[in-house]
Write a protein that holds these residues in place. Structure first.
Motif, mmCIF file in Angstrom:
data_model
loop_
_atom_site.group_PDB
_atom_site.id
_atom_site.type_symbol
_atom_site.label_atom_id
_atom_site.label_comp_id
_atom_site.label_asym_id
_atom_site.label_seq_id
_atom_site.Cartn_x
_atom_site.Cartn_y
_atom_site.Cartn_z
ATOM 1 N N UNK A 9 -2.624 -5.725 -10.181
ATOM 2 C CA UNK A 9 -1.225 -5.304 -10.831
ATOM 3 C C UNK A 9 -1.134 -3.766 -10.536
ATOM 4 N N UNK A 10 -2.141 -2.921 -10.640
ATOM 5 C CA UNK A 10 -1.931 -1.394 -10.682
ATOM 6 C C UNK A 10 -2.056 -1.042 -9.026
ATOM 7 N N UNK A 11 -2.710 -1.699 -8.141
ATOM 8 C CA UNK A 11 -3.111 -1.178 -6.980
ATOM 9 C C UNK A 11 -1.782 -1.264 -5.905
ATOM 10 N N UNK A 12 -0.971 -2.292 -6.218
ATOM 11 C CA UNK A 12 0.378 -2.373 -5.347
ATOM 12 C C UNK A 12 1.254 -1.365 -5.651
ATOM 13 N N UNK A 13 1.745 -0.963 -6.506
ATOM 14 C CA UNK A 13 2.423 0.270 -6.819
ATOM 15 C C UNK A 13 2.093 1.574 -6.349
ATOM 16 N N UNK A 14 0.588 1.897 -6.556
ATOM 17 C CA UNK A 14 -0.189 2.971 -6.073
ATOM 18 C C UNK A 14 -0.185 3.293 -4.792
ATOM 19 N N UNK A 15 -0.707 1.787 -4.166
ATOM 20 C CA UNK A 15 -0.743 2.070 -2.675
ATOM 21 C C UNK A 15 0.498 2.090 -2.072
ATOM 22 N N UNK A 16 1.551 1.512 -2.476
ATOM 23 C CA UNK A 16 2.968 1.899 -1.962
ATOM 24 C C UNK A 16 3.353 3.148 -1.887
ATOM 25 N N UNK A 17 3.213 3.702 -3.279
ATOM 26 C CA UNK A 17 3.565 5.230 -3.532
ATOM 27 C C UNK A 17 2.748 6.052 -2.355
ATOM 28 N N UNK A 18 1.326 5.740 -2.116
ATOM 29 C CA UNK A 18 0.475 6.457 -1.435
ATOM 30 C C UNK A 18 1.173 6.341 0.163
ATOM 31 N N UNK A 19 1.396 5.167 0.734
ATOM 32 C CA UNK A 19 1.733 4.880 1.755
ATOM 33 C C UNK A 19 3.280 5.743 2.109
ATOM 34 N N UNK A 20 4.052 5.489 1.038
ATOM 35 C CA UNK A 20 5.248 6.056 1.334
ATOM 36 C C UNK A 20 5.508 7.800 1.195
ATOM 37 N N UNK A 21 4.720 8.403 0.324
ATOM 38 C CA UNK A 21 4.659 9.724 0.014
ATOM 39 C C UNK A 21 3.674 10.382 0.984
ATOM 40 N N UNK A 22 2.597 9.837 1.518
ATOM 41 C CA UNK A 22 1.676 10.487 2.417
ATOM 42 C C UNK A 22 1.956 9.665 4.017
ATOM 43 N N UNK A 23 1.126 8.816 4.128
ATOM 44 C CA UNK A 23 1.103 7.764 5.124
ATOM 45 C C UNK A 23 0.118 6.717 5.207
ATOM 46 N N UNK A 24 0.101 5.808 6.053
ATOM 47 C CA UNK A 24 -0.926 4.631 6.012
ATOM 48 C C UNK A 24 -2.317 5.230 6.079
ATOM 49 N N UNK A 25 -2.542 6.308 6.769
ATOM 50 C CA UNK A 25 -3.926 6.775 7.132
ATOM 51 C C UNK A 25 -4.529 7.581 5.833
ATOM 52 N N UNK A 26 -3.650 8.556 5.172
ATOM 53 C CA UNK A 26 -3.938 9.289 4.099
ATOM 54 C C UNK A 26 -3.952 8.319 2.916
#
Length: 413
Positions: free
Chosen positions: A158-175
């Motif tokens: 439940x927690x990982x999906x919004x966290x990962x989406x936020x990371x991809x959107x605000x940083x990039x997939x690599x970071x």
């Protein structure tokens, strides 16, 4: 000083703290890998020569390595205690995510996300963690404890999906991969709290004798086959559902929302299944879960997809997602006892991951060959019906043997 250290270690290995530590490790390890499907679109768009089949193969190999290494991780945990195994697995998990962050070719993706993360998962998830937790609790409370530990994985989903989406959107997939790797360091920090191992009382049963007994037990074989189906279903849906929704011209947000919904309802489903499993027949609950999955998928693919139908489908799937875990592992502990619990759970999850390999890989292969996922969806339906019937003949009664391992005591390694 020695007395003080001994007191600290005893407190750290209190059953309640072991349960908390195991739940957090499962939260991180299982939660993160649930979000890997969110990387499919950006990675395949930005990295040359990596398409959906290639990405699907990397995830499939991850599941295969997870399964292949899991029985050995369980054996090491049963022999030497869980702490060292979990620490090593956490380190490999971190290394694999860092490797995936720098991927520029198929080999890098397969090595990082497939091999290293896969082996890391084998030492930080079900067999080792649930084995450590299950041995700390008496039979009448064991399935509930296993349910709570599995609940950590559900909360992680439940927690990982919004966290990962936020990371991809605000940083990039690599970071985003690097950030997940830093979070995974927590697994290594919690490992010392999960160092208990079981010792049998009376005549000791050897590992070879335990394996022979389990593999010759009809119920164990059927349980293993049923869990193969579980892995096949979950890996396909978790890996390919976001891309399937994009193919049907639905919003990009919906894939993440569906995975998050699966995680949210999975929390309730896992907890309820764990509690119910302490009071009613576990195999009958498993039959109901597999039939519910088959029905949910059939309705989903027969109706035109929409935001509402997708989220309803995700809610039903989520309720059944990890609910199979405390029930399946509970049957193993109930029938065979705690002495070689991590090893036997590892074998069960090995077949789960063979199914996961096929679900993730065949999903990509079928899409590349046919241009859609239709064949795979109906394979998921038929597999669910088959799994339900496989569980009906299982005998849940504890085995009686000369080794008296059902009274296994807990010692600290």
């Amino acid at each position: 000083m020695q007395s003080t250290n001994g007191t600290v270690l005893r407190h750290l290995r209190d059953p309640k703290l072991v349960l908390v530590a195991g739940s957090v490790v499962a939260l991180i390890a299982i939660g993160m890998r649930h979000s890997f499907g969110l990387f499919l679109d950006p990675v395949t768009r930005e990295v040359p020569n990596i398409d959906r089949e290639t990405f699907g193969f990397a995830i499939a190999l991850q599941n295969l390595m997870w399964g292949l290494a899991q029985p050995f991780a369980g054996m090491l945990a049963d022999r030497f205690g869980s702490a060292r195994v979990i620490f090593t697995g956490g380190a490999l998990y971190v290394l694999g995510l860092i490797c995936a962050s720098a991927v520029s070719s198929t080999l890098g993706l397969v090595l990082g996300l497939g091999v290293l993360v896969g082996i890391g998962l084998s030492a930080t998830t079900y067999a080792v963690v649930l084995g450590a937790v299950g041995r700390k609790f008496p039979p009448e409370r064991r399935t509930s404890a296993l349910g709570i530990a599995s609940l950590g994985g559900s909360l992680g989903i439940f927690l990982s999906v919004p966290v990962t989406l936020s990371l991809i959107d605000n940083l990039n997939w690599s970071l985003a991969f690097v950030s997940l790797g830093l979070i995974a360091v927590t697994i290594c920090l919690l490992a010392p709290m999960l160092s208990g191992r079981a010792e049998g009382q009376g005549t000791e049963q050897s590992l070879t004798e335990a394996l022979s007994e389990a593999l010759g037990h009809k119920g164990f074989v059927l349980l293993v086959l049923g869990f193969f189906v579980c892995g096949f279903q979950l890996a396909f849906i978790g890996t390919h559902l976001p891309a399937y929704l994009l193919d049907r011209n639905l919003g990009a947000w919906l894939g993440g929302a569906a995975l998050a919904t699966i995680g949210a309802t999975n929390i309730a489903g896992t907890f309820i299944c764990g509690v119910v499993g302490d009071h009613v027949s576990k195999k009958k609950v498993l039959v109901g879960l597999y039939l519910a999955r088959a029905a949910a998928v059939a309705v989903f693919v027969l109706r035109p997809p929409s935001d509402v139908s997708t989220l309803l489908f995700a809610a039903v799937m989520g309720f059944t997602w990890l609910g199979t875990v405390p029930l399946t592992t509970g049957i193993v502990a109930q029938v065979f006892g705690p002495r070689y619990l991590a090893t036997l759970i590892g074998i069960v999850f090995f077949m789960h991951q063979i199914g996961s390999f096929l679900g993730a890989w065949l999903g990509g292969l079928v899409f590349e060959q046919t241009g859609n996922y239709d064949i795979m969806w109906w394979c998921v339906v038929l597999a669910g019906i088959m799994a339900a019937f496989l569980h009906l003949p299982i005998d849940e009664q504890p085995l009686t043997s000369k080794f008296s391992r059902f009274q296994g005591a807990v010692s600290n390694a």
